[in-house]
Scaffold this motif. Structure first.
Motif, PDB file in Angstrom:
ATOM      1  N   LYS A 123       0.524  -3.860  -1.843  1.00  0.00           N
ATOM      2  CA  LYS A 123       1.663  -4.264  -2.775  1.00  0.00           C
ATOM      3  C   LYS A 123       1.495  -3.608  -4.172  1.00  0.00           C
ATOM      4  CE  LYS A 123       4.268  -6.642  -0.395  1.00  0.00           C
ATOM      5  NZ  LYS A 123       5.585  -6.409   0.080  1.00  0.00           N
ATOM      6  N   ALA A 124       0.377  -3.336  -4.670  1.00  0.00           N
ATOM      7  CA  ALA A 124       0.067  -2.850  -5.705  1.00  0.00           C
ATOM      8  C   ALA A 124       0.361  -1.283  -6.026  1.00  0.00           C
ATOM      9  CB  ALA A 124      -1.553  -3.167  -6.273  1.00  0.00           C
ATOM     10  N   GLY A 125       0.405  -0.816  -4.584  1.00  0.00           N
ATOM     11  CA  GLY A 125       0.323   0.831  -4.594  1.00  0.00           C
ATOM     12  C   GLY A 125      -0.787   1.678  -5.350  1.00  0.00           C
ATOM     13  N   VAL A 126      -1.899   0.788  -5.441  1.00  0.00           N
ATOM     14  CA  VAL A 126      -3.135   1.787  -6.152  1.00  0.00           C
ATOM     15  C   VAL A 126      -3.465   2.949  -5.378  1.00  0.00           C
ATOM     16  CG1 VAL A 126      -3.864  -0.341  -7.374  1.00  0.00           C
ATOM     17  CG2 VAL A 126      -4.862   0.345  -5.017  1.00  0.00           C
ATOM     18  N   GLU A 127      -4.109   3.884  -6.064  1.00  0.00           N
ATOM     19  CA  GLU A 127      -4.531   5.082  -5.384  1.00  0.00           C
ATOM     20  C   GLU A 127      -5.919   4.678  -4.595  1.00  0.00           C
ATOM     21  OE1 GLU A 127      -5.667   9.775  -6.023  1.00  0.00           O
ATOM     22  OE2 GLU A 127      -4.450   8.702  -7.704  1.00  0.00           O
ATOM     23  N   ILE A 128      -6.113   5.029  -3.394  1.00  0.00           N
ATOM     24  CA  ILE A 128      -7.421   4.746  -2.660  1.00  0.00           C
ATOM     25  C   ILE A 128      -7.996   6.077  -2.866  1.00  0.00           C
ATOM     26  CG2 ILE A 128      -8.461   3.864  -0.537  1.00  0.00           C
ATOM     27  CD1 ILE A 128      -6.629   1.771  -1.805  1.00  0.00           C
ATOM     28  N   PRO A 129      -9.321   5.914  -3.356  1.00  0.00           N
ATOM     29  CA  PRO A 129     -10.222   6.972  -3.571  1.00  0.00           C
ATOM     30  C   PRO A 129     -10.852   7.606  -2.251  1.00  0.00           C
ATOM     31  CG  PRO A 129     -11.607   5.152  -4.226  1.00  0.00           C
ATOM     32  CD  PRO A 129     -10.124   4.570  -3.917  1.00  0.00           C
ATOM     33  N   PRO A 130     -10.796   9.015  -2.118  1.00  0.00           N
ATOM     34  CA  PRO A 130     -11.364   9.407  -0.750  1.00  0.00           C
ATOM     35  C   PRO A 130     -12.831   8.858  -0.396  1.00  0.00           C
ATOM     36  CG  PRO A 130     -10.587  11.096  -2.058  1.00  0.00           C
ATOM     37  CD  PRO A 130     -10.450   9.982  -2.922  1.00  0.00           C
ATOM     38  N   GLY A 131     -12.710   8.650   0.955  1.00  0.00           N
ATOM     39  CA  GLY A 131     -14.251   8.095   1.464  1.00  0.00           C
ATOM     40  C   GLY A 131     -14.167   6.547   1.347  1.00  0.00           C
ATOM     41  N   GLU A 175      -8.357   4.374   5.523  1.00  0.00           N
ATOM     42  CA  GLU A 175      -7.997   5.689   5.382  1.00  0.00           C
ATOM     43  C   GLU A 175      -7.162   5.874   6.714  1.00  0.00           C
ATOM     44  OE1 GLU A 175     -11.123   8.263   2.986  1.00  0.00           O
ATOM     45  OE2 GLU A 175     -11.609   8.061   5.148  1.00  0.00           O
ATOM     46  N   ASP A 176      -6.616   7.041   6.892  1.00  0.00           N
ATOM     47  CA  ASP A 176      -5.793   7.132   8.238  1.00  0.00           C
ATOM     48  C   ASP A 176      -6.530   8.820   8.780  1.00  0.00           C
ATOM     49  OD1 ASP A 176      -4.068   5.212   8.227  1.00  0.00           O
ATOM     50  OD2 ASP A 176      -2.986   5.809   6.592  1.00  0.00           O
ATOM     51  N   PRO A 177      -6.227   8.938   9.941  1.00  0.00           N
ATOM     52  CA  PRO A 177      -6.553  10.330  10.184  1.00  0.00           C
ATOM     53  C   PRO A 177      -5.501  11.257   9.810  1.00  0.00           C
ATOM     54  CG  PRO A 177      -6.317   8.926  12.218  1.00  0.00           C
ATOM     55  CD  PRO A 177      -5.766   8.067  11.114  1.00  0.00           C
ATOM     56  N   PRO A 178      -6.072  12.591   9.383  1.00  0.00           N
ATOM     57  CA  PRO A 178      -7.407  13.143   9.837  1.00  0.00           C
ATOM     58  C   PRO A 178      -8.407  12.909   9.147  1.00  0.00           C
ATOM     59  CG  PRO A 178      -6.004  14.790   8.929  1.00  0.00           C
ATOM     60  CD  PRO A 178      -5.222  13.775   9.028  1.00  0.00           C
ATOM     61  N   ILE A 179      -8.147  12.680   7.789  1.00  0.00           N
ATOM     62  CA  ILE A 179      -9.526  12.194   6.905  1.00  0.00           C
ATOM     63  C   ILE A 179     -10.301  11.086   7.356  1.00  0.00           C
ATOM     64  CG2 ILE A 179      -8.119  10.715   5.209  1.00  0.00           C
ATOM     65  CD1 ILE A 179     -10.727  13.512   4.437  1.00  0.00           C
ATOM     66  N   HIS A 180      -9.921  10.286   7.896  1.00  0.00           N
ATOM     67  CA  HIS A 180     -10.592   9.165   8.334  1.00  0.00           C
ATOM     68  C   HIS A 180     -11.511   9.527   9.424  1.00  0.00           C
ATOM     69  CE1 HIS A 180     -11.396   5.990  11.389  1.00  0.00           C
ATOM     70  NE2 HIS A 180     -11.535   5.200  10.259  1.00  0.00           N
ATOM     71  N   THR A 181     -10.819  10.439  10.412  1.00  0.00           N
ATOM     72  CA  THR A 181     -11.911  11.044  11.573  1.00  0.00           C
ATOM     73  C   THR A 181     -12.877  11.686  10.847  1.00  0.00           C
ATOM     74  OG1 THR A 181      -9.800  10.993  12.679  1.00  0.00           O
ATOM     75  CG2 THR A 181     -11.720  12.212  13.666  1.00  0.00           C
ATOM     76  N   VAL A 182     -12.706  12.530   9.944  1.00  0.00           N
ATOM     77  CA  VAL A 182     -14.086  13.360   9.261  1.00  0.00           C
ATOM     78  C   VAL A 182     -15.053  12.381   8.822  1.00  0.00           C
ATOM     79  CG1 VAL A 182     -14.497  14.777   7.455  1.00  0.00           C
ATOM     80  CG2 VAL A 182     -12.612  15.271   8.795  1.00  0.00           C
ATOM     81  N   HIS A 183     -14.388  11.393   7.781  1.00  0.00           N
ATOM     82  CA  HIS A 183     -15.239  10.425   7.021  1.00  0.00           C
ATOM     83  C   HIS A 183     -16.096   9.607   8.010  1.00  0.00           C
ATOM     84  CE1 HIS A 183     -13.059  11.173   3.154  1.00  0.00           C
ATOM     85  NE2 HIS A 183     -13.885  12.164   3.388  1.00  0.00           N
ATOM     86  N   ARG A 184     -15.386   9.104   9.111  1.00  0.00           N
ATOM     87  CA  ARG A 184     -16.112   8.085   9.963  1.00  0.00           C
ATOM     88  C   ARG A 184     -17.129   8.772  10.621  1.00  0.00           C
ATOM     89  NH1 ARG A 184     -15.118   3.112  12.389  1.00  0.00           N
ATOM     90  NH2 ARG A 184     -16.229   2.502  14.179  1.00  0.00           N
ATOM     91  N   ARG A 185     -16.806  10.142  11.150  1.00  0.00           N
ATOM     92  CA  ARG A 185     -17.863  11.022  11.902  1.00  0.00           C
ATOM     93  C   ARG A 185     -19.423  11.005  11.045  1.00  0.00           C
ATOM     94  NH1 ARG A 185     -15.459  15.441  12.501  1.00  0.00           N
ATOM     95  NH2 ARG A 185     -14.267  14.852  14.367  1.00  0.00           N
ATOM     96  N   LEU A 186     -18.909  11.214   9.776  1.00  0.00           N
ATOM     97  CA  LEU A 186     -20.193  11.516   9.043  1.00  0.00           C
ATOM     98  C   LEU A 186     -20.901  10.257   8.622  1.00  0.00           C
ATOM     99  CD1 LEU A 186     -21.439  13.158   6.896  1.00  0.00           C
ATOM    100  CD2 LEU A 186     -19.955  12.423   4.989  1.00  0.00           C
ATOM    101  N   LEU A 187     -20.067   9.086   8.421  1.00  0.00           N
ATOM    102  CA  LEU A 187     -21.053   7.852   8.088  1.00  0.00           C
ATOM    103  C   LEU A 187     -21.734   7.446   9.489  1.00  0.00           C
ATOM    104  CD1 LEU A 187     -21.602   5.975   5.936  1.00  0.00           C
ATOM    105  CD2 LEU A 187     -19.452   4.732   6.598  1.00  0.00           C
ATOM    106  N   SER A 194     -20.408   1.824  -1.896  1.00  0.00           N
ATOM    107  CA  SER A 194     -19.772   0.575  -2.300  1.00  0.00           C
ATOM    108  C   SER A 194     -18.908   0.120  -1.141  1.00  0.00           C
ATOM    109  CB  SER A 194     -18.592   0.974  -3.469  1.00  0.00           C
ATOM    110  OG  SER A 194     -17.622   1.967  -2.974  1.00  0.00           O
ATOM    111  N   VAL A 195     -18.218   0.807  -0.290  1.00  0.00           N
ATOM    112  CA  VAL A 195     -17.951   0.206   1.171  1.00  0.00           C
ATOM    113  C   VAL A 195     -18.770  -0.584   1.886  1.00  0.00           C
ATOM    114  CG1 VAL A 195     -16.891   1.034   3.209  1.00  0.00           C
ATOM    115  CG2 VAL A 195     -16.066   1.947   0.953  1.00  0.00           C
ATOM    116  N   VAL A 196     -19.965   0.412   2.184  1.00  0.00           N
ATOM    117  CA  VAL A 196     -21.280  -0.267   2.883  1.00  0.00           C
ATOM    118  C   VAL A 196     -21.539  -1.799   2.155  1.00  0.00           C
ATOM    119  CG1 VAL A 196     -23.359  -0.003   3.874  1.00  0.00           C
ATOM    120  CG2 VAL A 196     -21.698   1.802   3.986  1.00  0.00           C
TER     121      VAL A 196
END
Length: 398
Positions: free
Chosen positions: A74-82, A87-99, A233-235
């Motif tokens: 609802k706030a429409g805030v910008e979510i930082p990469p990572g 996140e959604d694919p394809p960036i989520h796929t990259v970051h999940r594989r890394l973590l 911070s996510v972890v």
């Protein structure tokens, strides 16, 4: 209170009375309003297992990129990469594989003796004391120490970090979370990342600093400091508060079901199944939100693009269609697999760690205290719209 559904059912994630015992409302939603719309807060919700399961496995329709909480969407805030969970694919796929490459089963398993030793140090002085608090003595301690060890945060700072993370998830009674608090808490980890860069060790923070990966553009590189800050911070946030709630519900539910608790005390092989049933019966997080990326038909009605959808995991986990007599707690329940850790591409990376912590804590408690009862006068539910559980749960022991 605004009733907007034709059936007269009312559900509000910020309503203190509803959150005190949401299960009767969930049952009504499943039976009378399986697709629910709340006009006051402008969101849709689904309550049946089938609908929650289907939605969580359809990221193209129900997107995570605008946040997984109603307040963030609802706030429409910008979510930082990572911010992997948002996140959604394809960036989520990259970051999940890394973590996934640094958050390995080997790292999790290696923590078992340390977690068990910490539980022993916490519980042994309580023998003969007459009682203890499942939150103060365990729930607020074990996850903090575990995440601290995993990330590489010095022990002297772990309590302060836990308190700051917890504060971002706390809300005033009946009020939504402030999205700015959620985004701001990430900065607290910046100094640890800089320190760890100069003092590498065997922990996730060091692994992230040294990791090389191919990003969504095909470029081979290392993570930026900002990306590492977000990962850490996510972890820390995901692992602290939710496992705290699992430990609290372990104390409350097993006090309410003493016969089953005695079975566990007599046969430790039942404990892993008991943890699964606890996760189903009282999940720490009762709902997750998604942004509706395209018009979709749900239960014969069109949910328009741009809407917010709440998937009521706490309701789905008790749906009799999936779990016969779903409101009954049963450590012998077969075919459990609750939706507590999500489904699909966003299945919780920390699920194995939470299960490990829950199992060890329960094993160590039952070794020392096979019997306890809750001091109802001192027990206090937390005031938060994000997770549901206990701020304090004192118990009396023989």
């Amino acid at each position: 209170m605004t009733v907007t559904d034709a059936t007269g059912v009312y559900y509000d994630p910020y309503d203190v009375a509803v959150n005190a015992d949401p299960y009767p409302v969930y049952r009504r939603l499943r039976e009378e309003a399986p697709l629910y719309y709340n006009e006051q807060h402008d969101f849709y919700a689904v309550a049946r297992f089938e609908d929650v399961d289907r939605g969580l496995t359809d990221p193209a329709t129900f997107a995570s990129g605008r946040g997984g909480m109603l307040e963030l969407i609802k706030a429409g805030v910008e979510i930082p990469p990572g911010t992997l969970i948002f996140e959604d694919p394809p960036i989520h796929t990259v970051h999940r594989r890394l973590l996934s490459g640094v958050f390995t089963p080997k790292k999790v398993t290696a923590l078992e003796p340390k977690i068990r030793a910490f539980c022993a140090r916490s519980l042994d002085p309580l023998v003969g004391s007459g009682g203890f608090d499942f939150i103060a003595h365990l729930g607020a301690q074990v996850p903090m120490r575990t995440i601290g060890m995993l990330l590489g945060i010095p022990e002297k700072d772990q309590e302060g970090i836990r308190d700051q993370v917890d504060d971002t998830l706390r809300t005033e009674a009946g009020q939504p979370m402030d999205p700015s608090d959620f985004m701001a808490h990430m900065e607290m980890f910046a100094e640890y990342i800089e320190w760890r860069a100069k003092n590498p060790s065997d922990d996730i923070m060091t692994d992230l600093l040294s990791a090389q990966f191919e990003d969504e553009t095909g470029t081979r590189r290392r993570l930026t400091r900002e990306e590492i800050l977000t990962y850490v911070s996510v972890v820390a946030g995901a692992g602290n508060e939710t496992t705290n709630r699992l430990i609290g519900w372990t104390g409350k539910v097993l006090a309410d079901h003493p016969d089953q608790r005695r079975e566990l005390a007599g046969d430790a092989s039942l404990i892993p199944a008991a943890i699964e049933e606890l996760l189903r019966y009282e999940p720490p997080a009762h709902h997750t939100a998604r942004y509706v990326a395209r018009d979709v038909e749900v239960r014969g009605r069109v949910v328009p693009e741009g809407s917010a959808m709440l998937f009521l995991v706490g309701s789905a986990n008790r749906d009799d269609r999936r779990y016969p007599d779903g409101d009954r707690f049963d450590v012998h329940r077969e075919f459990n697999q609750p939706l507590t850790f999500g489904r699909g591409i966003h299945f919780c990376l920390g699920a194995a760690l939470a299960r490990l912590e829950g199992r060890i804590v329960l094993e160590e408690i039952l070794k020392r205290f096979p019997e306890w009862e809750v001091d109802e006068g001192g027990a206090r539910l937390a005031s938060t719209s994000t997770v549901r559980g206990w701020d304090s749960l004192p118990v009396r022991i023989a």
